[in-house]
Design a protein around this motif. Structure first.
Motif, PDB file in Angstrom:
ATOM      1  N   ASN A   1      10.432   9.757  -2.484  1.00  0.00           N
ATOM      2  CA  ASN A   1      11.367   8.752  -3.003  1.00  0.00           C
ATOM      3  C   ASN A   1      12.641   8.693  -2.173  1.00  0.00           C
ATOM      4  N   ARG A   2      13.124   9.850  -1.753  1.00  0.00           N
ATOM      5  CA  ARG A   2      14.329   9.866  -0.924  1.00  0.00           C
ATOM      6  C   ARG A   2      14.089   9.173   0.413  1.00  0.00           C
ATOM      7  N   LEU A   3      12.947   9.464   1.040  1.00  0.00           N
ATOM      8  CA  LEU A   3      12.627   8.851   2.331  1.00  0.00           C
ATOM      9  C   LEU A   3      12.499   7.333   2.216  1.00  0.00           C
TER      10      LEU A   3
ATOM     11  N   SER B   1      -1.304   2.651  -4.379  1.00  0.00           N
ATOM     12  CA  SER B   1      -0.273   2.850  -3.352  1.00  0.00           C
ATOM     13  C   SER B   1       0.064   4.330  -3.217  1.00  0.00           C
ATOM     14  N   ILE B   2       0.623   4.701  -2.090  1.00  0.00           N
ATOM     15  CA  ILE B   2       1.008   6.095  -1.876  1.00  0.00           C
ATOM     16  C   ILE B   2       2.014   6.529  -2.943  1.00  0.00           C
ATOM     17  N   LEU B   3       2.976   5.666  -3.254  1.00  0.00           N
ATOM     18  CA  LEU B   3       3.962   5.972  -4.292  1.00  0.00           C
ATOM     19  C   LEU B   3       3.277   6.274  -5.619  1.00  0.00           C
ATOM     20  N   SER B   4       2.346   5.421  -6.024  1.00  0.00           N
ATOM     21  CA  SER B   4       1.664   5.607  -7.304  1.00  0.00           C
ATOM     22  C   SER B   4       0.808   6.864  -7.307  1.00  0.00           C
TER      23      SER B   4
ATOM     24  N   MET C   1       0.806  -1.227   0.000  1.00  0.00           N
ATOM     25  CA  MET C   1       0.000   0.000   0.000  1.00  0.00           C
ATOM     26  C   MET C   1       0.837   1.275   0.000  1.00  0.00           C
ATOM     27  N   VAL C   2       2.135   1.165   0.279  1.00  0.00           N
ATOM     28  CA  VAL C   2       2.974   2.369   0.376  1.00  0.00           C
ATOM     29  C   VAL C   2       3.926   2.494  -0.805  1.00  0.00           C
TER      30      VAL C   2
END
Length: 320
Positions: free
Chosen positions: A119-121, A84-87, A75-76
């Protein structure tokens, strides 16, 4: 306004709101999973989260069993999961880039920086260190994007389409959160029936639900008594002063729809107004008497129908 531009603005705002709401759902599930409970109850929470997001089938194609670690990863940070959060953050940024000229510099930079920083995190292992802290960061960035939009953008059609996307998505997610969390408590409105220990678990369960929508302090201010499930439902469905309630979301959808109305949108505006009126003149005892699950399911169907109408009247072909 060109339908292509309106479409990008609508979905930019909707995807950013979806990222925030996914973070909220994951956060409340993560917090409640830390409460004293059986492994079966904890598993039901994660299964319910997948179910309410309509992702169970897709998840089981990738993983053999449901567990907290895999659900949160899916989901992340799963790029193949469109919810997902990324998407969602990627889609919000891509839609913003497509209509860069319709946005202020501040709005674009906020969207772009959110995507790059997320993305960095993730690469630095933020999920493994403290998932709750990452969820708070996602919520903060969503708040920031709305604040920058309110503070810098001309309140023209571009602004109104963003607001419609935000509050339509928020209404959908608040209803889903309520449905899954009430369903998770087997006896819904009457506590667990297990004495003081059961009441204590109920308190932490409903406290987590309220905190997931930033409503814990609001509840205390409005009701000034112990947390009761029917009051939680009333606050998140019928209290127009509560910014994440269903009725407040529909107030915003109707007012912004009216601002961009055209010759083809009268039926969509009528349906939105009818849904808002039904919420405005409902009472929580009537809703619970007929069944909260049935009420929320019908609400979600009507919101989905409303989204289709908005797409037909103003936007490009509907996205997933």
């Amino acid at each position: 306004m060109l339908s292509r531009t309106a479409d990008h603005l609508f979905w930019m705002a909707r995807y950013m709101e979806r990222a925030e709401n996914t973070a909220r759902l994951l956060d409340v599930n993560y917090q409640t999973s830390l409460l004293p409970q059986s492994s079966e109850a904890a598993l039901q929470g994660w299964e319910g989260l997948l179910g309410i997001s309509e992702l169970t089938e897709e998840y089981l194609h990738k993983f053999d069993e449901v567990n907290a670690r895999d659900v949160m990863s899916f989901m992340v940070t799963d790029a193949n999961n469109p919810s997902s959060i990324l998407s969602c953050l990627r889609a919000a940024r891509e839609n913003a880039r497509a209509v860069r000229g319709a946005l202020t510099t501040e709005v674009w930079e906020t969207m772009n920086q959110t995507w790059l920083e997320f993305n960095r995190l993730v690469k630095e292992g933020a999920m493994g260190r403290d998932p709750a802290d990452l969820f708070e960061w996602v919520k903060f960035r969503s708040h920031l994007s709305r604040g920058v939009t309110l503070g810098t953008m001309l309140q023209d059609e571009s602004f109104h389409f963003q607001r419609i996307g935000t509050f339509l998505e928020r209404a959908d997610n608040t209803a889903r959160l309520l449905d899954v969390k009430f369903h998770a408590r087997n006896t819904e409105f009457f506590g667990s029936g297990a004495g003081n220990e059961g009441k204590e678990v109920d308190f932490y369960h409903w406290s987590a639900v309220l905190r997931s929508v930033s409503a814990f302090e609001v509840y205390r201010k409005v009701y000034r008594n112990v947390i009761r499930p029917e009051k939680v439902a009333e606050l998140l469905i019928l209290r127009a002063e509560m910014p994440r309630s269903l009725v407040h979301c529909m107030d915003e959808v109707v007012s912004n729809l009216r601002a961009v109305a055209n010759d083809h949108s009268q039926e969509t505006l009528r349906r939105a107004g009818r849904l808002r009126a039904d919420l405005q003149f409902s009472r929580i005892d009537e809703i619970t008497a007929t069944g909260l699950h049935a009420y929320l399911t019908q609400f979600l169907d009507r919101v989905g129908d409303l989204g289709w109408g908005i797409s037909r009247d103003f936007l490009m072909p509907t996205k997933a």
